[in-house]
Design a protein around this motif. Structure first.
Motif, PDB file in Angstrom:
ATOM      1  N   ALA A  63     -23.371   7.536  -5.246  1.00 55.64           N
ATOM      2  CA  ALA A  63     -22.328   7.794  -6.245  1.00 55.64           C
ATOM      3  C   ALA A  63     -22.593   9.084  -7.011  1.00 55.64           C
ATOM      4  O   ALA A  63     -21.671   9.735  -7.501  1.00 55.64           O
TER       5      ALA A  63
ATOM      6  N   PRO B 192     -17.815   6.675   0.004  1.00 54.69           N
ATOM      7  CA  PRO B 192     -16.979   5.644  -0.628  1.00 54.69           C
ATOM      8  C   PRO B 192     -17.180   4.284   0.034  1.00 54.69           C
ATOM      9  O   PRO B 192     -17.657   4.186   1.169  1.00 54.69           O
TER      10      PRO B 192
ATOM     11  N   ARG C 168     -20.255  11.967  -2.101  1.00 59.88           N
ATOM     12  CA  ARG C 168     -20.367  10.518  -2.248  1.00 59.88           C
ATOM     13  C   ARG C 168     -19.908   9.825  -0.975  1.00 59.88           C
ATOM     14  O   ARG C 168     -19.062  10.334  -0.249  1.00 59.88           O
TER      15      ARG C 168
ATOM     16  N   TYR D 289     -15.548   1.933  -7.895  1.00 55.06           N
ATOM     17  CA  TYR D 289     -16.367   2.630  -6.887  1.00 55.06           C
ATOM     18  C   TYR D 289     -17.262   1.661  -6.117  1.00 55.06           C
ATOM     19  O   TYR D 289     -17.897   2.058  -5.135  1.00 55.06           O
TER      20      TYR D 289
ATOM     21  N   ALA E 270     -22.733   2.759  -1.451  1.00 54.75           N
ATOM     22  CA  ALA E 270     -21.805   3.477  -2.335  1.00 54.75           C
ATOM     23  C   ALA E 270     -22.473   3.810  -3.665  1.00 54.75           C
ATOM     24  O   ALA E 270     -22.302   4.907  -4.208  1.00 54.75           O
ATOM     25  N   HIS E 271     -23.259   2.864  -4.183  1.00 54.56           N
ATOM     26  CA  HIS E 271     -23.940   3.120  -5.458  1.00 54.56           C
ATOM     27  C   HIS E 271     -24.996   4.214  -5.304  1.00 54.56           C
ATOM     28  O   HIS E 271     -25.082   5.135  -6.125  1.00 54.56           O
TER      29      HIS E 271
END
Lengths: 424, 424
Positions: A341, A214, A212, A285, A337-338
């Motif tokens: 994820a 961040p 991921r 997140y 980030a999404h």
């Protein structure tokens, strides 16, 4: 690199190139956007930087070895900032390298711009809550904004092969449509052809599949931003989009502006970001102190329409609307980030569309679907014409720029595409 | 090339390579699928053809110059057929080229297979009406099969970067989910991880943007077919998919089998295609005499599950279901014609997923979502275990093959992927 040690934004910087100092130029020495160009007498693409009315050939000044823009894009942010600094210094008044840099200039009027890079995967987001609400009303009158919107930066995959460089034209798409009162669908030319005002966000550093990205390092994976027109066939979209999303209503053509304005050039135009009071706060997140402090970017946007009648009158067209990227509900960092994820791997040159960037006010719709209230209220033009949707020969031009007291105006150039008649 | 002038399917053909004559092999001389392999001692990918338990290195026999599979794929169908004929003749019993061909063999056990080509754009279709109906019931109990399904070959764009070669593992994805009774969503590891049994269809000849590919020539633009697992995170999907379709619920990983079985190898297994009586007939742009006569393909499909307990017992796993590609509601030609109906340009190496290929009967669901009735009825395994969705360490294996009286069995090899634990 913090703004206070980076001199490339200093409004007092002047170039030895006169056209770069014109207050009206999109490309002052504080901008330095990247693109790929082709000389008239040459078939090969080169990496260039826009400066005033010229293009600086980066290979001719020895700053790149080849035309592989995706290689340049995937450099670490520090290396890209060193490159930006070197270009800025070479173009400054009094530079000892003026001769070498001047010899590497070619007028913008003498080159043809290509797509700025090889686009691997293209993802379209949906970050304007104003667009989502207005369009949602038309497709789902009872249920305009779905319950997930304020939690999930909604996105979907789009087609990379049909993204074209600014200045192209494409035939009106054919497709299957069904009007609500018809018993069966029919196949034929789209009758509700539309544009969408978007920004295109380019990925730089890749992540390894499974890892991921961040929020804290999300923007290190972003190279910069262009203008993007996500042409849309609304009648095809209405019939095809459930349950798996838009497909042929979008993938016939999209248009990118030629210049990628880097995140470094946009640094002075960052703004605080927050969801409106009363709305849910982003899940952890999707949240970071840096995103709250400066996640938004103040980019003013415009859509212009130039009809065949305007072309005949030598008119540059009419501005249909303005909006601002700072009104988006999700930021660039949140998109990165999404998207990662779940471990999805991004690659240098991947493109995110911002989604249609409509503003909060009436008249700030980023598409004709919004401005004409679903085709019910024709948009009246100053020359007496009107449009509900696009007609053959119409050219749509997107423009964008950043302005702030004490800084030079940074422009995005333009994103231009023309609707040709459907092919038989 | 009509079947009667093409000798490559003749069941009496034998190879001088003994393992190719084994009735149980997936890769008799009548198959000749293409893939890319890497020798143990070498970093570079090579183009190979599977034959028995060996790989034929096409460069070593002088039939290709480089490892650019996409260049080979975009050859006109006639050129690909000439290549197939040359490979077939070199591998036949009594071939004068046996020595040269034998020197170009490498055991499959000594190579690592890569993705068969560079995938530009990946589109996932939804061609099984049985899957669409069963899954539709779970996401929309009142409205399982939407009104467009029997008219539109529904498809949507997927992610190319996260398509991996068979044999990989990937961490369980994290994501945002919301249970119906929860007030707000949460972020964490997927709890409803699933596979989807699909076929992957590879494009060969590109079309120029704006040009449609008609049904009459659609299959000239298709190279061949592999097995494809479209891993799906059902809890993420349920929360994110409206209104723009599945996104992070799919793009963490997909798995392709290494060998592309060509359309030429599949020629003997074509079947008549028709929508069931009473259903709408395809619109003219999705219809052709050839499609009615032989648009379907009889490919038998299987899903196998190998749990960690089975691995500990040296068990090859348990077969969960079987289905047949001939039960799909839309054909390969219809997918190509529909995808380009709006002028969208396809490129060599582009991939279409067929959509989950569930059969008409109970127990023929192509995903655990179907077999477990949305997680309500655990699937009982012969060793006493049970699954509603996938657990860490589970390996899913897809298999496929064609059988017909008077022809050699043509196999697809296997498509294998393993779920690793979520990363912290």
């Amino acid at each position: 690199m913090a703004l206070n040690t980076d001199t490339t934004h200093d409004a007092s910087l002047q170039s030895w190139l006169e056209s770069a100092n014109d207050p009206a130029t999109d490309f002052p020495i504080q901008n330095l956007p990247f693109g790929r160009f082709r000389r008239e007498d040459d078939d090969g693409l080169c990496i260039g930087v826009a400066i005033g009315d010229q293009v600086l050939d980066l290979r001719r000044v020895g700053l790149v070895q080849n035309a592989q823009m995706n290689q340049l894009m995937r450099l670490p942010r520090e290396a890209r900032q060193i490159l930006r600094q070197a270009i800025s210094e070479g173009l400054r008044q009094g530079s000892a390298q003026e001769g070498k840099f001047r010899a590497a200039l070619v007028p913008q009027s003498e080159v043809k711009m290509g797509l700025p890079c090889e686009i691997g995967d293209y993802t379209d987001f949906y970050t304007s809550i104003h667009h989502a609400t207005t369009v949602g009303k038309q497709f789902r009158p009872d249920n305009p904004l779905l319950p997930n919107y304020k939690w999930v930066p909604i996105g979907y995959h789009g087609r990379a092969s049909s993204i074209f460089a600014s200045g192209h034209s494409f035939p009106r798409p054919l497709g299957q449509t069904k009007s609500p009162d018809a018993e069966i669908p029919t196949f034929g030319p789209c009758r509700r052809l539309d544009y969408e005002l978007e920004l295109g966000i380019f990925i730089s550093r890749p992540n390894i599949a499974g890892d991921r990205i961040p929020m804290s390092s999300a923007e290190e994976h972003v190279f910069g931003i262009s203008l993007f027109n996500d042409w849309s066939a609304r009648d095809i979209q209405g019939w095809e989009y459930q349950p798996l999303g838009p497909f042929l209503s979008k993938n016939f053509a999209s248009t990118l502006s030629p210049w990628i304005v880097t995140m470094d050039a946009l640094e002075p135009f960052r703004k605080a970001f927050a969801h409106p009071p009363g709305d849910p706060q982003p899940l952890p997140y999707l949240d970071s102190p840096a995103n709250r402090e400066g996640g938004a970017i103040d980019i003013e946007l415009e859509v212009w329409l130039q009809t065949p009648a305007m072309k005949a009158d030598d008119s540059p067209g009419e501005r249909l609307m303005t909006s601002n990227y700072a009104d988006a509900y999700w930021t660039v960092a949140q998109m990165v980030a999404h998207h990662t994820a779940n471990g999805c791997n991004l690659r240098a040159g991947d493109l995110f569309g911002s989604g249609t960037l409509s503003g909060p006010d009436v008249g700030q719709g980023g598409s004709l679907l919004e401005l004409s209230d679903g085709g019910k209220k024709p948009v009246k033009l100053a020359n007496g014409e009107a449009r509900t949707f696009l007609e053959d020969g119409d050219t749509v031009i997107l423009r964008g720029y950043c302005r702030r007291e004490g800084f030079r105006r940074i422009g995005f150039g333009e994103c231009r595409g023309t609707v040709a008649p459907a092919r038989p």
